[in-house]
Write a protein that holds these residues in place. Structure first.
Motif, PDB file in Angstrom:
ATOM      1  N   UNK A 155       0.837  -1.211   0.000  1.00 32.31           N
ATOM      2  CA  UNK A 155       0.000   0.000   0.000  1.00 32.31           C
ATOM      3  C   UNK A 155       0.869   1.257   0.000  1.00 32.31           C
ATOM      4  N   UNK A 156       0.494   2.220  -0.838  1.00 33.76           N
ATOM      5  CA  UNK A 156       1.194   3.498  -0.943  1.00 33.76           C
ATOM      6  C   UNK A 156       0.148   4.607  -1.023  1.00 33.76           C
ATOM      7  N   UNK A 157       0.608   5.875  -1.051  1.00 32.23           N
ATOM      8  CA  UNK A 157      -0.327   6.990  -1.251  1.00 32.23           C
ATOM      9  C   UNK A 157       0.390   8.133  -1.955  1.00 32.23           C
ATOM     10  N   UNK A 158      -0.400   8.901  -2.706  1.00 31.39           N
ATOM     11  CA  UNK A 158       0.123  10.080  -3.374  1.00 31.39           C
ATOM     12  C   UNK A 158      -0.898  11.205  -3.231  1.00 31.39           C
ATOM     13  N   UNK A 159      -0.489  12.272  -2.567  1.00 26.65           N
ATOM     14  CA  UNK A 159      -1.362  13.426  -2.309  1.00 26.65           C
ATOM     15  C   UNK A 159      -2.682  12.984  -1.680  1.00 26.65           C
ATOM     16  N   UNK A 160      -2.577  12.067  -0.726  1.00 25.37           N
ATOM     17  CA  UNK A 160      -3.748  11.600  -0.008  1.00 25.37           C
ATOM     18  C   UNK A 160      -4.534  10.508  -0.706  1.00 25.37           C
ATOM     19  N   UNK A 161      -4.161  10.162  -1.944  1.00 24.15           N
ATOM     20  CA  UNK A 161      -4.870   9.108  -2.689  1.00 24.15           C
ATOM     21  C   UNK A 161      -4.159   7.777  -2.440  1.00 24.15           C
ATOM     22  N   UNK A 162      -4.893   6.819  -1.896  1.00 23.89           N
ATOM     23  CA  UNK A 162      -4.295   5.530  -1.562  1.00 23.89           C
ATOM     24  C   UNK A 162      -4.332   4.581  -2.754  1.00 23.89           C
ATOM     25  N   UNK A 163      -3.212   3.910  -2.965  1.00 22.47           N
ATOM     26  CA  UNK A 163      -3.142   2.955  -4.067  1.00 22.47           C
ATOM     27  C   UNK A 163      -2.230   1.803  -3.661  1.00 22.47           C
ATOM     28  N   UNK A 164      -2.219   0.768  -4.512  1.00 22.96           N
ATOM     29  CA  UNK A 164      -1.338  -0.368  -4.296  1.00 22.96           C
ATOM     30  C   UNK A 164      -0.306  -0.431  -5.416  1.00 22.96           C
ATOM     31  N   UNK A 165       0.947  -0.689  -5.031  1.00 21.61           N
ATOM     32  CA  UNK A 165       1.951  -1.128  -6.004  1.00 21.61           C
ATOM     33  C   UNK A 165       1.811  -2.637  -6.114  1.00 21.61           C
ATOM     34  N   UNK A 166       1.607  -3.128  -7.330  1.00 20.43           N
ATOM     35  CA  UNK A 166       1.283  -4.548  -7.474  1.00 20.43           C
ATOM     36  C   UNK A 166       2.150  -5.231  -8.521  1.00 20.43           C
ATOM     37  N   UNK A 167       2.207  -6.538  -8.374  1.00 17.66           N
ATOM     38  CA  UNK A 167       2.797  -7.438  -9.366  1.00 17.66           C
ATOM     39  C   UNK A 167       1.692  -8.433  -9.710  1.00 17.66           C
ATOM     40  N   UNK A 168       1.223  -8.405 -10.970  1.00 13.68           N
ATOM     41  CA  UNK A 168       0.092  -9.232 -11.381  1.00 13.68           C
ATOM     42  C   UNK A 168       0.521 -10.185 -12.489  1.00 13.68           C
ATOM     43  N   UNK A 169       0.187 -11.457 -12.323  1.00  8.63           N
ATOM     44  CA  UNK A 169       0.385 -12.435 -13.390  1.00  8.63           C
ATOM     45  C   UNK A 169      -0.938 -12.568 -14.143  1.00  8.63           C
ATOM     46  N   UNK A 170      -1.004 -11.966 -15.322  1.00 10.25           N
ATOM     47  CA  UNK A 170      -2.230 -12.028 -16.116  1.00 10.25           C
ATOM     48  C   UNK A 170      -2.370 -13.384 -16.795  1.00 10.25           C
ATOM     49  N   UNK A 171      -3.614 -13.844 -16.894  1.00  9.19           N
ATOM     50  CA  UNK A 171      -3.893 -15.083 -17.620  1.00  9.19           C
ATOM     51  C   UNK A 171      -3.543 -14.901 -19.091  1.00  9.19           C
ATOM     52  N   UNK A 172      -2.884 -15.890 -19.663  1.00  9.10           N
ATOM     53  CA  UNK A 172      -2.606 -15.922 -21.103  1.00  9.10           C
ATOM     54  C   UNK A 172      -1.765 -14.749 -21.595  1.00  9.10           C
ATOM     55  N   UNK A 173      -1.005 -14.129 -20.702  1.00  9.59           N
ATOM     56  CA  UNK A 173      -0.091 -13.066 -21.112  1.00  9.59           C
ATOM     57  C   UNK A 173       1.338 -13.495 -20.783  1.00  9.59           C
TER      58      UNK A 173
END
Length: 388
Positions: free
Chosen positions: A287-305
């Motif tokens: 979890x991170x935030x920028x100017x009060x907006x919370x977001x996630x830094x993620x690593x995603x394994x997409x299907x069929x990619x």
């Protein structure tokens, strides 16, 4: 090639070959219901064209990676892909990255026509193609055959739909599919919009949602949830509740996304090569935030990619009925992907599909039949419809 076309397929094949020879128009459209042999016809066409021109190179493409993989597998089964053909997404076919001085991708641009290596483009699941992408495809100046299912729901975004009224239509069930119970149920949905509570086969059934046995069956299935299962609903509130319930059955204790969660992309981001409806599994999250907006830094394994996605996704979007707006630049929108609305599932397929019949009050009979038909035709092997 061990294929034998029906009279209708043969007639359409000859019409397509005539078009390809004359090229009086740059593109033609072919619509076909599930089980009518669209892919068989594409494979046959591929081979016939190479009998006439052994050096011909064809680009077979779809909007999503999953649809492209399904098409590739079916064409390989009929030996219809040749050495220098392309099979993959439209995006990888016609766009190239724009890099900044640090080697970061800052955008995408259409491949110049002179650099396009293929003699013809064949698009599968063409109803998903947007107006802008279609314009870029036409700008390449190559002949295009757009193929799709004209019985499905129209695209949810915009009014553009290549399959609204296709020039050629396959509507008779191909003999190889006559005894396929999923195809039989899809025909009932398309023609009548009412599926009886019945066992069509050991793996294709409609279950009464009020029966105790139905609840036990669903619990057992959800406890064994994997990416070969697709759960489809009509309402977003049902989607959210099922996502919560399935996650609980799978042992997730937090309401927030965690490593191992199934998630779905809700908005296109061409710059980062992610698209609405793409499914994947979380490999890493912080979890991170920028100017009060919370977001996630993620690593995603997409299907069929081929490659994982590393990026930023909104925290607030999870478990929301509506897609957020006014999002900071560089933040992507995702939600849990255990249960999906039928619109989000267009262009996808799974071995096992559970469909909860949910009809919006504003849906007329025609749109309901399309909704039900679209949901049913997401299943490749097993189908369980939950209703009354």
């Amino acid at each position: 090639m061990n294929l034998e076309l029906s009279k209708k397929q043969t007639a359409i094949l000859n019409d397509i070959l005539k078009w390809k020879k004359d090229l009086s128009t740059q593109y033609i459209t072919l619509g076909g219901y599930a089980g009518t042999g669209k892919t068989s016809l594409m494979g046959y066409l591929s081979n016939v064209l190479r009998e006439k021109d052994k050096k011909m190179k064809i680009a077979f493409c779809s909007y999503t990676g999953k649809a492209a993989r399904v098409l590739q597998r079916k064409l390989k089964d009929t030996d219809s892909i040749y050495k220098y053909d392309y099979t993959g997404t439209i995006h990888r076919l016609i766009y190239r990255p724009i890099m900044d001085n640090d080697g970061e991708v800052i955008g995408w641009e259409r491949l110049p026509s002179d650099d396009f290596l293929y003699d013809m483009i064949i698009i599968d699941e063409a109803s998903m193609v947007t107006r802008n992408i279609w314009s870029d495809l036409l700008a390449l100046g190559k002949p295009i055959l757009a193929v799709g299912d004209h019985g499905q729901l129209p695209p949810i975004e915009g009014m553009f739909n290549l399959m609204e009224d296709p020039q050629f239509k396959l509507e008779e069930i191909y003999r190889q599919e006559v005894n396929n119970p999923i195809i039989k149920v899809s025909e009932i949905a398309r023609k009548y919009g009412v599926i009886p509570v019945e066992e069509f086969s050991s793996t294709v059934k409609k279950l009464n949602k009020g029966d105790v046995e139905t609840g036990e069956f669903l619990q057992d299935m959800f406890e064994e949830y994997d990416k070969d299962l697709m759960v489809l609903v009509g309402y977003n509130r049902t989607r959210i509740n099922l996502n919560k319930g399935i996650r609980q059955l799978l042992g997730f204790e937090s309401l927030e996304p965690s490593i191992g969660d199934r998630i779905i992309c809700l908005r296109n981001n061409h710059r980062e090569e992610i698209f609405n409806g793409m499914m994947g599994t979380l490999l890493g999250i912080s979890e991170e935030s920028i100017k009060g907006f919370k977001y996630y830094d993620v690593d995603i394994e997409f299907d069929d990619e081929e490659y994982p996605f590393l990026g930023k996704i909104s925290k607030e979007q999870f478990n929301k009925e509506k897609t957020l707006s006014d999002i900071p630049d560089g933040i992507n929108l995702f939600d849990f992907g255990y249960a999906l609305t039928v619109h989000k599932a267009q262009g996808s397929q799974a071995k096992r599909v559970v469909v909860f019949e949910e009809r919006f009050k504003r849906m007329d009979d025609e749109m309901w039949r399309r909704w039900l038909y679209t949901a049913i035709t997401r299943a490749s092997e097993e189908l369980y419809i939950i209703g009354e």
